[in-house]
Design an enzyme around this catalytic site. Structure first.
Site, short mmCIF file in Angstrom:
data_model
loop_
_atom_site.label_atom_id
_atom_site.label_comp_id
_atom_site.label_asym_id
_atom_site.label_seq_id
_atom_site.Cartn_x
_atom_site.Cartn_y
_atom_site.Cartn_z
N SER A 88 0.85 -1.20 0.00
CA SER A 88 0.00 0.00 0.00
C SER A 88 0.88 1.24 0.00
CB SER A 88 -0.93 0.02 1.21
OG SER A 88 -1.68 1.23 1.21
N VAL B 148 7.20 2.12 4.71
CA VAL B 148 8.18 1.42 3.88
C VAL B 148 7.80 1.56 2.40
CG1 VAL B 148 9.28 -0.80 3.38
CG2 VAL B 148 8.80 -0.16 5.74
N CYS B 149 6.51 1.48 2.10
CA CYS B 149 6.07 1.62 0.70
C CYS B 149 6.34 3.02 0.17
CB CYS B 149 4.59 1.28 0.58
SG CYS B 149 4.18 -0.41 1.07
N GLU B 150 6.10 4.02 1.02
CA GLU B 150 6.41 5.40 0.63
C GLU B 150 7.90 5.56 0.36
OE1 GLU B 150 5.05 8.07 3.68
OE2 GLU B 150 2.94 7.73 3.19
N THR C 117 8.88 3.84 -2.95
CA THR C 117 8.43 4.59 -4.11
C THR C 117 9.25 5.87 -4.29
OG1 THR C 117 6.23 3.66 -3.81
CG2 THR C 117 6.40 5.59 -5.23
#
EC number: 1.11.1.24
Length: 166
Positions: free
Chosen positions: A54, A59-61, A64
């Site tokens: 998501s 961590v995803c931010e 990306t």
């Protein structure tokens, strides 16, 4: 299949996991404007496919953002970030964060990408954190299935693989 955990609890990944040397399967996901995007739309280019559960998590931010920062240095490499977030949420997040060098794509509709790349988490209807590099002839040249979904990918290895792919 690789054993994968989410917050240290085992999860089930559906689909066939890929290996270096495999042909990347064609898939269909949605762009932030709801148009369909297929792997073949970028035929002839190297693709670095960054998979996140998501976009709205730490961590995803970070993942990306890192690939957004590095994208300009990769030359003829298209950077795709795929999650099951709704396209509207991806568009809002990218606008708020100034993400302009990666294309965010949603696998929310039918998990076509997740099932074909072996990253759909059955219990959560999320995608498991992973990285794929697909060369210009659609051959997978780098694969990383992160064993613990909440951990980071190996950024250096993925970027080096993308730079080496042709």
């Amino acid at each position: 299949m690789a054993a994968v955990t989410f917050k240290e609890k085992p999860v089930t990944l559906t689909g066939k996991q890929l290996s270096v040397g495999d042909k990347a399967p064609e898939f269909t996901v949605l762009a932030t404007d709801l148009s369909e995007v297929k792997l073949s739309d970028s035929k002839g280019k190297v693709r670095l496919i960054s998979v996140v559960p998501s976009i709205d998590t730490g961590v995803c931010e970070a993942q990306t953002r890192k690939f957004n920062e590095e994208a300009a240095e990769l030359g003829n490499v298209e950077v795709l970030t795929i999650s099951v977030d709704l396209p509207f949420a991806q568009r809002r997040w990218c606008a708020a964060e100034g993400i302009e060098n990666v294309q965010t794509l949603s696998d929310h509709r039918d998990l076509d990408f997740g099932k074909k790349f072996g990253v759909a988490i059955e219990e959560l209807r999320l995608l498991s954190r992973s990285i794929f590099v697909v060369d210009s002839s659609d051959t997978v040249t780098y694969v990383e299935y992160v064993p613990e979904v909440t951990n980071h990918v190996n950024y250096d290895a993925a970027l080096a693989a993308a730079k080496q792919a042709k």
